[in-house]
Scaffold this motif. Structure first.
Motif, short mmCIF file in Angstrom:
data_model
loop_
_atom_site.label_atom_id
_atom_site.label_comp_id
_atom_site.label_asym_id
_atom_site.label_seq_id
_atom_site.Cartn_x
_atom_site.Cartn_y
_atom_site.Cartn_z
N TYR A 125 4.65 0.68 -0.66
CA TYR A 125 4.58 1.52 0.55
C TYR A 125 4.04 2.90 0.19
N VAL A 148 0.62 2.28 1.79
CA VAL A 148 0.84 2.46 3.22
C VAL A 148 0.92 3.94 3.58
N PHE A 167 0.26 -0.98 6.98
CA PHE A 167 1.16 -2.14 6.92
C PHE A 167 0.31 -3.40 6.96
N ALA A 179 -0.66 -4.91 1.29
CA ALA A 179 0.44 -4.08 0.79
C ALA A 179 1.60 -4.96 0.32
N PHE A 187 8.93 -3.72 4.97
CA PHE A 187 8.23 -2.50 5.35
C PHE A 187 6.87 -2.37 4.67
N THR A 188 6.30 -3.50 4.24
CA THR A 188 4.91 -3.46 3.76
C THR A 188 4.03 -4.38 4.61
#
Lengths: 320, 295
Positions: B136, B140, B147, B151, B226-227
């Motif tokens: 991230y 990101v 996202f 990633a 969260f990637t």
């Protein structure tokens, strides 16, 4: 395999190697060397990237990050004492369950209590235990383990409620079921490393002890375990590192409450689940605060893992 | 000791304290193994039970249903898992194998090799969520890719590397020294020896390690939340699709486990079944493959 430049007729003279091929050869060596160095670079850049992203939060909160239990994105107030307690306590519960079970199982699987074939199957099953994705343990935990642990929690609260860690009625999700799942997840590593260090002891030790008239269990307790203890401790430390960094199972079971509560029957939170929960929707200073928390987690697990690594290497060097 | 006379009795007594203590300890140790395997049996039982009841053909051809509705499948998540794990494999395999080649063929086990092996072990202890935070922060937050599958793939690659390096290193070490000398003796260069003789000989072991690491990566969830994020739709088939959020099986299981809809919960179990079957099959294949060693 064709080696270019090999003479058709044997003249007795071997041609010198072409410079192109020599460069190719040196190039290949360099390529592997660069990729190998990349591993160290990746490790460093993990720390660096996270530290840089966490910097605004490090400047803003400094050490108040560690003595404040509020985690409030609305007011941009961030403290990690609750999640650090959650991380350490849930790992500790995991260890308390996993240490006796793991060492017992490692002894059983390293000595010849049962035929070789059966042992191979059991070892394989323990390996499978390690390979099941943690999100599956989480799913299982939500629908199967939490109801069971709630019954256990009610009993603990009613009978041992005077002990602070059992002082609140169980809510379902919480530190206790989370610790139980963590113990399941770290058992394979504790067993594998303890078994390795027991199995790598020289057979002479065993033979000498048995020859003096000790029983099998006297040999195990007085000779084998003391000799393998550093490996076993190393395995337990590696398990601790796993437990502290384990995310999904904890996130799904621990209840994700950022309020600090000593009772292990109440919902809590760990650093890893805090990050898993909030990262996708975080913005601004909250991202930095989460990165800061990530840095703390990385620091904690790195120390534990490096320490474990050194201990395990030490015993390997001793007997190999 | 139980005897009271001055003459020491060297015979073992089957009913003596020592024998009884031994028996008790043996049963305790047996119990430890059994208790350890109880969760495995329980997880398997529930995953098979709940997963099989939802195992239908539409699971592999349809999108997940909107909240409250039945039917639907996991097709987009299955494709997404293949894409993200594919990217991770494409990154991790060359780096991992070449690093292992350096360690076992060119390093002479000097200080550099020691340091790199140590770094590999430390890397294998890095929590999976930290790999996600790293990807991230690297890709990101800096806006390089946003996202996306890429990633997520980078995060998974970091987690796959230690396994690939260690298994490849081990596999290369097993290859007998004689065949390297033989190759060099007939005039082969180092790179020819490695690429055409040593690597093919070590291939079964390397493939085993790669397969195991792929199975692990397919089940990883934390770094993907969260990637790669998640998407309820079919993935974009154009190359730009790699730069967009995508559904993966593991994140789907997580998302659908924590919602209060029965249809979604059922899909989470079905997704778990697919992941568990994947892990089981690869573990068994890996077992069989390591038995069939070339040397």
């Amino acid at each position: 395999m064709s080696v270019s430049g090999y003479p058709q007729q044997s003249t007795g003279v071997i041609e010198s190697r072409s410079s192109v091929e020599k460069n190719l050869d040196a190039g290949f060596r360099w390529l592997t060397y660069i990729f190998a160095l990349l591993i160290g670079l990746i490790l460093l850049s993990i720390a660096l990237v996270i530290a840089v992203a966490a910097w605004p939060a490090i400047v803003e909160y400094n050490f108040s990050f560690f003595n404040n239990s509020n985690w409030n994105p609305v007011t941009d107030e961030y403290g990690t004492i609750a999640v650090i307690y959650g991380t350490l306590m849930s790992s500790f519960i995991g260890l308390v369950i996993a240490i006796p079970l793991g060492i017992g199982a490692a002894i059983f699987l390293s000595e010849d209590f049962i035929p070789e074939n059966l042992r191979t199957v059991l070892v394989f099953l323990v390996e499978i235990l390690a390979a099941i994705p943690s999100v599956v343990y989480g799913l299982w935990g939500i629908f199967v383990l939490i109801p069971i642990s709630k019954t256990l929690g009610v009993w603990l609260f009613e009978n041992l409620g005077w002990i602070p860690i059992f002082s609140r009625p169980p809510a379902g999700p919480g530190m206790l079921p989370s610790g139980i799942v963590l113990s399941i997840m770290i058992l394979p590593i504790v067993i594998a490393i303890s078994r390795d260090s027991l199995a790598s002891l020289p057979p002479d030790l065993r033979q000498a002890s048995l020859g003096l008239g000790a029983t099998r269990w006297e040999t195990i307790f007085r000779v084998l375990i003391p000799a393998a203890i550093s490996g076993i401790v190393g395995g337990v430390m590696l398990g601790l590192g796993r437990a502290m960094g384990e995310t999904m199972a904890a996130t799904m079971i621990i209840g994700n409450s950022n309020r600090l509560s000593i009772s292990i029957l109440e919902p809590a939170n760990t650093i890893a689940s805090l990050i898993a929960n909030q990262f996708a929707e975080a913005s601004g200073l909250q991202v930095s605060a989460l990165m800061y928390a990530g840095l703390v987690l990385m620091f904690l697990t790195l120390i534990v893992n490096i320490f474990a690594e050194l201990i395990v290497n030490q015993i390997k060097a001793k007997y190999e | 000791m139980t005897n009271s006379s001055n003459v020491i009795d060297l015979k073992r007594k089957p009913g003596g304290t020592r024998a009884i203590v031994g028996k008790i300890m043996t049963s305790l140790a047996t119990l430890c193994v059994l208790v350890t395997l109880v969760p495995l049996a329980a997880v398997m039982y529930f995953v098979l039970l709940q997963g099989f009841s939802r195992l239908r053909f539409d699971l592999f051809t349809e999108l997940p249903p909107p909240p409250g509705l039945e039917e639907g499948g996991l097709a987009n998540a299955i494709i997404g898992t293949l894409v993200v794990v594919g990217i991770a494999t494409a990154i991790a395999v060359p780096i991992g194998v070449l690093t292992a080649v350096y360690l076992s063929e060119f390093s002479n086990n000097g200080k550099t090799a020691l340091a790199i092996r140590f770094a590999t072990n430390v890397l294998s202890g890095v929590p999976s969520i930290i790999a996600g935070v790293f990807s991230y922060g690297l890709l990101v937050a800096t806006g390089i890719v946003g996202f996306s599958s890429v990633a997520g793939g980078v995060a998974l690659a970091v987690l796959m590397l230690p396994t690939i390096i260690r298994t490849s290193d081990e596999a290369l070490k097993i290859v007998p020294q004689d065949i390297r000398w033989a190759a060099l003796g007939v005039g082969a260069y180092n790179y020819q020896t490695v690429l055409k003789i040593v690597l093919p000989a070590a291939l079964p072991g390397i493939i085993t390690g790669v397969t195991l690491s792929i199975a692990r990566a397919a089940g990883e969830t934390a770094p993907l939340i969260f990637t790669t994020l998640y998407s309820n739709f079919w993935p974009n088939v154009s190359p730009q699709g790699l730069l967009e959020p995508i559904a993966t099986l593991s994140v789907l299981v997580y998302n659908f486990a924590i919602v209060p809809f029965e249809a979604q919960n059922e899909l989470a179990w079905a997704g778990s079944l697919i992941l568990v079957v994947l892990v089981l099959i690869t573990s068994i294949i890996a077992r069989l493959a390591t038995r069939k060693q070339v040397y």
